[in-house]
Design a protein around this motif. Structure first.
Motif, PDB file in Angstrom:
ATOM      1  N   LYS A  62       0.798  -1.225   0.000  1.00  0.00           N
ATOM      2  CA  LYS A  62       0.000   0.000   0.000  1.00  0.00           C
ATOM      3  C   LYS A  62       0.834   1.280   0.000  1.00  0.00           C
ATOM      4  O   LYS A  62       0.393   2.317  -0.488  1.00  0.00           O
ATOM      5  CB  LYS A  62      -0.919   0.015   1.224  1.00  0.00           C
ATOM      6  CG  LYS A  62      -2.004  -1.050   1.221  1.00  0.00           C
ATOM      7  CD  LYS A  62      -3.137  -0.677   0.301  1.00  0.00           C
ATOM      8  CE  LYS A  62      -4.336  -1.602   0.466  1.00  0.00           C
ATOM      9  NZ  LYS A  62      -5.472  -1.207  -0.401  1.00  0.00           N
ATOM     10  N   ASP A 541      -5.132   1.571   9.607  1.00  0.00           N
ATOM     11  CA  ASP A 541      -6.110   1.543   8.522  1.00  0.00           C
ATOM     12  C   ASP A 541      -7.108   2.672   8.739  1.00  0.00           C
ATOM     13  O   ASP A 541      -7.718   2.779   9.818  1.00  0.00           O
ATOM     14  CB  ASP A 541      -6.844   0.200   8.505  1.00  0.00           C
ATOM     15  CG  ASP A 541      -5.931  -0.952   8.113  1.00  0.00           C
ATOM     16  OD1 ASP A 541      -4.954  -0.704   7.402  1.00  0.00           O
ATOM     17  OD2 ASP A 541      -6.196  -2.091   8.545  1.00  0.00           O
ATOM     18  N   PRO A 543     -10.623   4.895   7.708  1.00  0.00           N
ATOM     19  CA  PRO A 543     -11.914   4.767   7.014  1.00  0.00           C
ATOM     20  C   PRO A 543     -11.853   5.446   5.648  1.00  0.00           C
ATOM     21  O   PRO A 543     -11.058   6.373   5.439  1.00  0.00           O
ATOM     22  CB  PRO A 543     -12.887   5.502   7.957  1.00  0.00           C
ATOM     23  CG  PRO A 543     -12.206   5.504   9.286  1.00  0.00           C
ATOM     24  CD  PRO A 543     -10.746   5.580   9.004  1.00  0.00           C
ATOM     25  N   ALA A 544     -12.672   4.972   4.720  1.00  0.00           N
ATOM     26  CA  ALA A 544     -12.659   5.530   3.369  1.00  0.00           C
ATOM     27  C   ALA A 544     -13.008   7.010   3.410  1.00  0.00           C
ATOM     28  O   ALA A 544     -13.955   7.428   4.084  1.00  0.00           O
ATOM     29  CB  ALA A 544     -13.648   4.777   2.484  1.00  0.00           C
ATOM     30  N   THR A 545     -12.238   7.823   2.693  1.00  0.00           N
ATOM     31  CA  THR A 545     -12.496   9.265   2.615  1.00  0.00           C
ATOM     32  C   THR A 545     -12.017   9.783   1.271  1.00  0.00           C
ATOM     33  O   THR A 545     -11.084   9.225   0.677  1.00  0.00           O
ATOM     34  CB  THR A 545     -11.775  10.015   3.751  1.00  0.00           C
ATOM     35  OG1 THR A 545     -12.022  11.407   3.623  1.00  0.00           O
ATOM     36  CG2 THR A 545     -10.277   9.767   3.711  1.00  0.00           C
ATOM     37  N   ASN A 546     -12.655  10.850   0.806  1.00  0.00           N
ATOM     38  CA  ASN A 546     -12.300  11.418  -0.495  1.00  0.00           C
ATOM     39  C   ASN A 546     -11.519  12.722  -0.365  1.00  0.00           C
ATOM     40  O   ASN A 546     -11.167  13.323  -1.384  1.00  0.00           O
ATOM     41  CB  ASN A 546     -13.569  11.685  -1.318  1.00  0.00           C
ATOM     42  CG  ASN A 546     -14.288  10.392  -1.671  1.00  0.00           C
ATOM     43  OD1 ASN A 546     -13.642   9.389  -1.943  1.00  0.00           O
ATOM     44  ND2 ASN A 546     -15.615  10.431  -1.661  1.00  0.00           N
ATOM     45  N   ALA A 551      -8.630  12.906   5.952  1.00  0.00           N
ATOM     46  CA  ALA A 551      -7.515  12.005   6.268  1.00  0.00           C
ATOM     47  C   ALA A 551      -6.596  12.622   7.311  1.00  0.00           C
ATOM     48  O   ALA A 551      -6.119  11.938   8.230  1.00  0.00           O
ATOM     49  CB  ALA A 551      -6.731  11.683   5.000  1.00  0.00           C
ATOM     50  N   ASP A 579      -4.438   5.961  -1.851  1.00  0.00           N
ATOM     51  CA  ASP A 579      -5.897   5.866  -1.749  1.00  0.00           C
ATOM     52  C   ASP A 579      -6.420   6.294  -0.383  1.00  0.00           C
ATOM     53  O   ASP A 579      -7.597   6.121  -0.079  1.00  0.00           O
ATOM     54  CB  ASP A 579      -6.362   4.443  -2.060  1.00  0.00           C
ATOM     55  CG  ASP A 579      -5.755   3.416  -1.106  1.00  0.00           C
ATOM     56  OD1 ASP A 579      -4.981   3.818  -0.206  1.00  0.00           O
ATOM     57  OD2 ASP A 579      -6.046   2.212  -1.267  1.00  0.00           O
ATOM     58  N   ARG A 580      -5.556   6.839   0.452  1.00  0.00           N
ATOM     59  CA  ARG A 580      -5.905   7.376   1.782  1.00  0.00           C
ATOM     60  C   ARG A 580      -6.477   6.306   2.728  1.00  0.00           C
ATOM     61  O   ARG A 580      -7.213   6.623   3.645  1.00  0.00           O
ATOM     62  CB  ARG A 580      -6.910   8.523   1.678  1.00  0.00           C
ATOM     63  CG  ARG A 580      -6.477   9.682   0.802  1.00  0.00           C
ATOM     64  CD  ARG A 580      -7.490  10.822   0.882  1.00  0.00           C
ATOM     65  NE  ARG A 580      -7.235  11.845  -0.100  1.00  0.00           N
ATOM     66  CZ  ARG A 580      -7.715  11.850  -1.336  1.00  0.00           C
ATOM     67  NH1 ARG A 580      -8.488  10.831  -1.730  1.00  0.00           N
ATOM     68  NH2 ARG A 580      -7.448  12.828  -2.161  1.00  0.00           N
ATOM     69  N   THR A 581      -6.104   5.045   2.523  1.00  0.00           N
ATOM     70  CA  THR A 581      -6.643   3.992   3.392  1.00  0.00           C
ATOM     71  C   THR A 581      -5.642   3.525   4.443  1.00  0.00           C
ATOM     72  O   THR A 581      -6.021   2.823   5.375  1.00  0.00           O
ATOM     73  CB  THR A 581      -7.074   2.776   2.550  1.00  0.00           C
ATOM     74  OG1 THR A 581      -5.946   2.276   1.832  1.00  0.00           O
ATOM     75  CG2 THR A 581      -8.183   3.164   1.572  1.00  0.00           C
TER      76      THR A 581
END
Length: 852
Positions: A62, A541, A543-546, A551, A579-581
């Protein structure tokens, strides 16, 4: 096997030059293989499947730019003053040039990093001031709007009163146009105020967002305050290098070029030192300590064999064997992840057993020559008898070392395999090259005096035979009890420090104080804090963020939770995946990488997952990896010890056809093992006699040493048990009483076992003063283990216990006796099949036959 070795020895003697040519051809071949295939050796070690390895694998997938190995260059001013601008510029220029070296991902310029950090602090301070000013302006503007609105409301009230009065006086209609104009003006003013208020309210959320961002930045900067690249006094700087490959895979050429980049471009008034990750390379194979060990071994051989030629042969065969083993192992280092200890271990073992195994055959050959045997007849018989014992003894060491693979720890299994192959080579050299050399030197293996006596027909009395003037008597029962009690008490006392055993891998503090690794470590500890020598890498890890803002908020939340933990002095985000994960953090512990507090911190941080119920976290880094390896090895040790103990029992039952002998021999091995561990802890962990053994900084014990010691010491202990116990067994089988057989067996084997043990102690002891911090405790553990096992366990404790057991020492159930194969270790049946040829039939007229 004995018959095969007899023929092999005879053939080697007949074709001596071909055998020697073959071995030197093998030596040349492995030399070429090393030149072509020699790769990188490292002090870094890893075990697949550990928590650290799992986190590292995740980073490689990653966040690959954060998964490479690292190393440090420490720059210090000679006068202790802050770097001058000219010095900073010169160092930065070297860094820029070194960044282009193949295998280096990036090099952090400490001065640019500190300048950037100062700029960030200033920007945050200026931003806060600007936000404060903006808030004051917003407050002032709101106040002005409130005042204007109040004036408008007052004007509206006054206008409404005027309209009411005008209506009451009947004057409203004539003044209506004027009243409407005033109302319109008031409404326009109110609309303008509302517009201005809306504009102020629109700026407020943006101002709040800016303030939140600044607060996050300030919080992260504050938590990272102790992570500095330039010391507070400005006199030292840490130049961190990030490599493209993992720590174990960094090419030696890359490290050498990095060191050369700084050493070849000196900066006036500045010195450079390098961490062990950078400066460590292939360890010195032969140093002063090793030379002294070989010298002592040579003296023992001269005393034992009586001639320089006799002393030189075991040394020559051993050196050929270890050269083949060490070069062969290092030729595979380009395709295998190999630690720097691996080939050195093969060298230690190959040298020690190579000398001893050759000595056993030569010693038997010399006695046979003095008994009137011809040279080739004696060579063949010595190879079939003593060579058979050598093969059996080597097989026990080989199996014990190869069994290290049952631990399922790759680097330890590789060490065991390399050590096992080195022992195998030593055995092969002993049973082929030794007969060839003995054939070439002929009777010169004997001293001039012995040759003169033999030529005169006065065959010497066998050295190991008891003098007829002194009757052999069994030891007293009282003496046997005293010897057993004192021996056991001594071994238990020596083992006491082992109860405090702490395991880890050595760090820079374990190196000699005159090394660059130690200077780099101590400089970082003194000027930046000890914890910066062993930073932890925490991976979370997300959480998903755009958005990057979200982040960053997650990073701050995680960082604050980690920073609140005891023994964490600083934390800084190391970045996020594309991917900011996944986010990585550098965590600086309060103490060094091998300290108890850092070990506890690793467990505490892992115990926080999932952090706040939503962030899964893991811990990696060199310090974390060492903790995992130590724990994995500690878990594997009981299993391996059980395998070795079981193997010991089976082998000894086959050889001695007894239940009691294997039990006491194995228990003796366990006592000598823990006594050796106790000695290691007392010296290398507690610091006893540190000046004598060159222990500058005591610390945890090398984490794989206890497991490695089991395999090696077991094999050597079985060797000594074989040469002492087989003499007892032979005497008992020939009709001596059980207690008398004990004394006869000890007398028959003590000379050769003493010599072999002293040689091994000398060889292993030479490595106690090795340049490598990993090798030194291994050398001491093996030397001390051999000392107590050979001279306390095998020559004192076992004979005493055998005496006390009497005839029961040789008891074996009848059903077991029937199914066990007959293993003739000493080759007695071979001697019956090949009786000594008298003078008339002697195939070698160079040596007169034994007089009748």
């Amino acid at each position: 096997m004995a018959e095969f070795l007899y023929r092999l020895g005879r053939g080697s003697a007949r074709h001596a030059r071909k055998i020697l040519a073959a071995w030197f051809a093998v030596l040349l071949a492995v030399g070429v293989a090393f030149a072509l295939g020699g790769g990188t050796l490292s002090n870094a070690m890893s075990i697949p499947g550990t928590p650290t390895a799992q986190v590292t694998d995740k980073l490689a997938e990653k966040f690959p730019e954060a998964s490479g190995g690292t190393g440090s260059v420490v720059a210090q001013t000679s006068d202790g003053r802050a770097f001058t601008p000219a010095q900073e510029k010169a160092i930065s220029k070297i860094i820029t040039k070194a960044t282009t070296i193949n295998g280096i991902e990036t090099i952090v310029d400490p001065f640019a990093s500190e300048a950037e950090r100062s700029k960030q602090a200033k920007d945050i301070k200026d931003g806060k001031a600007q936000i404060t000013d903006a808030r004051e302006q917003l407050t002032a503007g709101t106040t002005q709007l409130d005042d204007a609105e109040a004036q408008l409301n007052t004007g509206r009230e006054q206008l409404e009163q005027a309209i009411s009065q005008a209506k009451a006086a009947g004057m409203y209609e004539p003044a209506k146009a004027q009243f409407d104009a005033q109302l319109a003006q008031l409404d326009a003013g109110a609309a303008e105020l509302e517009k201005q208020r809306a504009a102020l309210e629109e700026n407020t959320p943006e101002l709040e967002a800016q303030q939140e961002s600044l607060e996050q930045g300030a919080s992260l900067l504050e938590m990272a305050a102790e992570i500095r690249t330039v010391s507070q006094d400005g006199a030292a700087a840490v130049i961190t290098t990030v490599f493209t490959e993992a720590q174990m895979d960094i090419a030696q050429e890359t490290k050498d070029q990095l060191v050369a980049a700084f050493d070849d471009t000196p900066v006036a008034g500045v010195s450079f030192d390098y961490s062990s990750e950078v400066s460590q390379g292939i360890p010195s194979v032969f140093g002063v300590g090793e030379a002294i060990g070989l010298l002592v071994a040579g003296i023992v051989l001269v005393v034992m064999l009586g001639t320089l030629i006799g002393a030189g042969l075991p040394l020559l065969t051993a050196l050929v064997g270890v050269a083949i083993g060490a070069l062969g192992a290092m030729s595979l280092s380009s395709v295998l992840d190999m630690s720097s200890v691996t080939p050195m271990l093969g060298l230690m073992l190959g040298l020690a057993v190579g000398i001893d195994y050759s000595l056993f055959i030569i010693n038997r050959h010399r006695h046979q020559l003095k008994d009137g045997y011809s040279v080739r007849e004696s060579i063949a018989l010595a190879n079939g008898t003593s060579g058979n014992a050598v093969v059996f003894a080597g097989a026990t060491v080989f199996i014990a070392l190869l069994a290290l693979n049952v631990t399922r720890i790759p680097f330890l299994g590789l060490m065991g395999s390399v050590g096992a192959v080195s022992v195998l080579i030593a055995v092969l050299v002993a049973i082929t090259m030794t007969p060839a050399l003995l054939s070439l030197v002929g009777t010169k293996i004997l001293s001039r005096k012995e040759r003169t006596a033999l030529a005169a027909g006065a065959a010497a009395q066998p050295v190991l035979a008891p003098s007829p003037k002194k009757a052999v008597r069994a030891m007293s029962t009282k003496g046997a009890i005293g010897t057993a009690v004192v021996s056991i008490a001594l071994l238990l006392v020596l083992a006491i420090p082992a109860l405090d055993l702490r395991l880890n891998l050595p760090d820079g503090s374990s190196e000699a104080h005159d090394t660059t690794q130690y200077r780099a470590y101590s400089a970082i500890s003194e000027r930046f804090g000890e914890g910066q020598n062993g930073p932890l890498l925490v991976v979370a890890d997300l959480p998903a963020t755009n958005t990057d803002e979200a982040a960053l908020a997650y990073q701050r939340e995680i960082a604050e939770a980690l920073f609140a933990q005891p023994d964490v002095v600083a934390i800084a985000p190391a970045g996020t995946s594309t991917d900011r994960t996944v986010a990585a953090f550098q965590v600086i512990p309060a103490q060094g990488p091998t300290s108890v507090s850092t070990e506890n911190l690793v467990h505490d941080l892992r115990g926080l997952s999932p952090l706040d119920g939503k962030f899964e976290i893991g811990v990696a880094g060199a310090a974390s990896g060492n903790v995992d390896i130590s724990e994995k090895l500690a878990q594997a040790l009981p299993i391996y010890l059980g395998v070795v103990v079981g193997l010991s029992m089976i082998i000894l039952i086959l050889v001695f056809r007894s239940i009691f002998v294997p039990v006491v021999a194995t228990l003796g091995f366990i006592l000598s093992y823990f006594a050796a561990l106790g000695g290691v802890v007392a010296i290398y962990q507690w610091g006893w006699f540190s000046a004598v053994f060159g222990v500058d900084t005591p610390g945890p014990i090398l984490n794989f040493l206890p497991t490695l010691l089991v395999g090696i010491l077991f094999g050597l202990a079985m060797d000594y048990q074989l040469f002492i116990g087989s003499g007892m067994r032979e005497a008992y089988a020939h009709g001596a009483s059980s207690r008398l057989a004990v004394v006869q067996g000890v007398r028959a084997g003590r000379a050769v076992v003493s010599a072999a043990a002293i040689i091994m102690i000398s060889v292993f002891g030479g490595f106690v003063f090795s340049h490598s911090a990993m090798i030194r405790p291994i050398g001491f553990a093996l030397a001390f283990g051999v000392l107590v096992d050979a001279f306390v366990v095998r020559m004192l404790l076992i004979p005493a216990l055998m005496h006390l057991a009497g005839d029961k020492a040789w008891w074996l159930p009848k059903w077991l006796n029937r199914i066990l194969p007959d293993i003739d270790v000493e080759g007695a049946s071979l001697e019956r099949r090949h009786p000594h040829a008298e003078a008339e039939g002697s195939p070698d007229p160079a040596v007169p036959a034994k007089s009748s």
